[in-house]
Design a protein around this motif. Structure first.
Motif, PDB file in Angstrom:
ATOM      1  N   GLU A   4       0.749  -1.217   0.134  1.00 11.51           N
ATOM      2  CA  GLU A   4      -0.188  -0.145   0.011  1.00 11.51           C
ATOM      3  C   GLU A   4       0.671   1.401  -0.010  1.00 11.51           C
ATOM      4  OE1 GLU A   4      -4.060   1.308   2.351  1.00 11.51           O
ATOM      5  OE2 GLU A   4      -2.506   0.251   3.369  1.00 11.51           O
ATOM      6  N   TRP A   6       0.840   5.565   0.419  1.00 10.30           N
ATOM      7  CA  TRP A   6      -0.149   6.713   1.116  1.00 10.30           C
ATOM      8  C   TRP A   6       0.621   7.777   0.566  1.00 10.30           C
ATOM      9  CZ3 TRP A   6      -1.559   5.833   7.003  1.00 10.30           C
ATOM     10  CH2 TRP A   6      -2.464   4.745   7.099  1.00 10.30           C
ATOM     11  N   VAL A  19      -5.140  13.537   1.588  1.00 17.21           N
ATOM     12  CA  VAL A  19      -4.676  12.289   1.676  1.00 17.21           C
ATOM     13  C   VAL A  19      -5.278  11.657   0.540  1.00 17.21           C
ATOM     14  CG1 VAL A  19      -4.275  12.445   4.267  1.00 17.21           C
ATOM     15  CG2 VAL A  19      -6.298  11.335   3.167  1.00 17.21           C
ATOM     16  N   SER A  20      -4.261  10.621   0.197  1.00 22.15           N
ATOM     17  CA  SER A  20      -4.794   9.759  -0.722  1.00 22.15           C
ATOM     18  C   SER A  20      -4.142   8.315  -0.783  1.00 22.15           C
ATOM     19  CB  SER A  20      -4.806  10.337  -2.278  1.00 22.15           C
ATOM     20  OG  SER A  20      -3.056  10.638  -2.535  1.00 22.15           O
ATOM     21  N   ALA A  23      -4.861   6.409   2.641  1.00 20.78           N
ATOM     22  CA  ALA A  23      -4.896   7.029   3.967  1.00 20.78           C
ATOM     23  C   ALA A  23      -5.969   7.619   4.625  1.00 20.78           C
ATOM     24  CB  ALA A  23      -3.757   8.297   3.958  1.00 20.78           C
ATOM     25  N   ARG A  68       3.842  -0.126   4.360  1.00 22.70           N
ATOM     26  CA  ARG A  68       3.293   0.964   3.564  1.00 22.70           C
ATOM     27  C   ARG A  68       4.536   1.802   3.026  1.00 22.70           C
ATOM     28  NH1 ARG A  68      -0.210   1.530   7.714  1.00 22.70           N
ATOM     29  NH2 ARG A  68      -2.381   0.512   7.297  1.00 22.70           N
ATOM     30  N   ILE A  70       5.147   5.638   2.343  1.00 23.40           N
ATOM     31  CA  ILE A  70       4.146   6.789   2.755  1.00 23.40           C
ATOM     32  C   ILE A  70       4.960   7.970   2.252  1.00 23.40           C
ATOM     33  CG2 ILE A  70       3.297   8.119   4.455  1.00 23.40           C
ATOM     34  CD1 ILE A  70       3.165   5.610   6.293  1.00 23.40           C
TER      35      ILE A  70
END
Length: 255
Positions: A4, A6, A19-20, A23, A68, A70
């Motif tokens: 994933e 974020w 956020v996208s 998140a 993740r 980020i």
């Protein structure tokens, strides 16, 4: 297991703008420090905010945590057109345009500049001038209202420019001795409607965005006390100084 990613977008003051990538939407409006994220993410955000340069519109840090990737972006709340701006000249021109209005309503408007204020700083002079003019205009409306109430007290507004508590920081303050603003009303003026994004004090909200875009903060202090009333709005700005770091000479306040 799908890896994933974020994306978290921060204002210069540390507030999460958007956020996208999965998140949580609940992060928006908070700081990374206040969110339920791993310590490396908080450390990366702190590094990003503390190392931000005055002229950069977007800067980023990427950290891997909790399985993740980020990406943290620090972006100005609004685009700025920065240039080396003579501070005294900017403030003098801005207040001069309001002197006639102040005089016509029997309000004393003065500009006070600290002797150690930098001669110039890298900022968006046009937006800062608008902000100061907006604050003085609002103060004039509040202070002038005292005349209608029959107050014999001298009506005063001061624009004060000084160096801040921290190196490379200046403070621009508009101080009035008007009736003050009650806490509940002030809170409503600064609070955006989550649906329309509007607020009761639109100019204040926009000015807060301008200050945040510079990486600074706006502080409002107001009292409605009979003996100690009035409002002070401070724009605290971290600025890049003129290349030679020169300080402005002492100047007499404008009258």
């Amino acid at each position: 297991m799908k890896y994933e990613r974020w994306l978290i977008v921060l204002r210069p003051d540390g507030i999460i703008m958007s956020v996208s990538g999965g998140a949580p939407l609940a992060f928006v409006g908070a700081t990374v420090e206040a969110c339920d994220v791993a310590a490396p993410v908080k450390e990366a955000a702190a590094k990003l905010l503390s190392s931000a340069t005055a002229h950069a519109w977007i800067e980023r840090e990427i950290v891997e945590a909790d399985g993740r990737e980020i990406e943290l972006l620090r972006t100005e709340a609004m685009p700025l057109r920065r240039s080396m701006t003579p501070l005294f000249d900017l403030l003098a021109r801005t207040t001069e345009t309001l002197m006639a209005q102040a005089h016509s309503t029997s309000v004393s408007l003065r500009l006070v500049v600290g002797h150690d204020l930098p001669q110039a700083a890298l900022l968006d002079g046009e937006k800062i001038a608008w902000g100061i003019a907006s604050l003085v205009g609002s103060a004039l409306r509040y202070v002038s209202g005292k005349a209608a109430q029959g107050s014999a007290e001298e009506r005063k507004i001061q624009v004060v420019a000084s160096v801040g508590e921290h190196e490379g920081e200046i403070v621009l303050a508009v101080i009035d001795n008007g009736p003050g603003i009650e806490p509940q009303r002030l809170e409503a003026m600064l609070r955006r409607d989550p649906t329309t994004k509007r607020a009761g004090g639109l100019a204040l909200v926009l000015l807060d965005d301008v200050v945040a875009a510079h990486g600074g903060r706006m502080v409002i202090e107001s009292s409605t006390s009979a003996l100690d009333h009035g409002t002070t709005v401070k724009l605290i700005l971290p600025v890049s100084l003129s290349p030679n770091g020169a300080r402005a000479r002492s100047r007499r306040p404008a009258r």
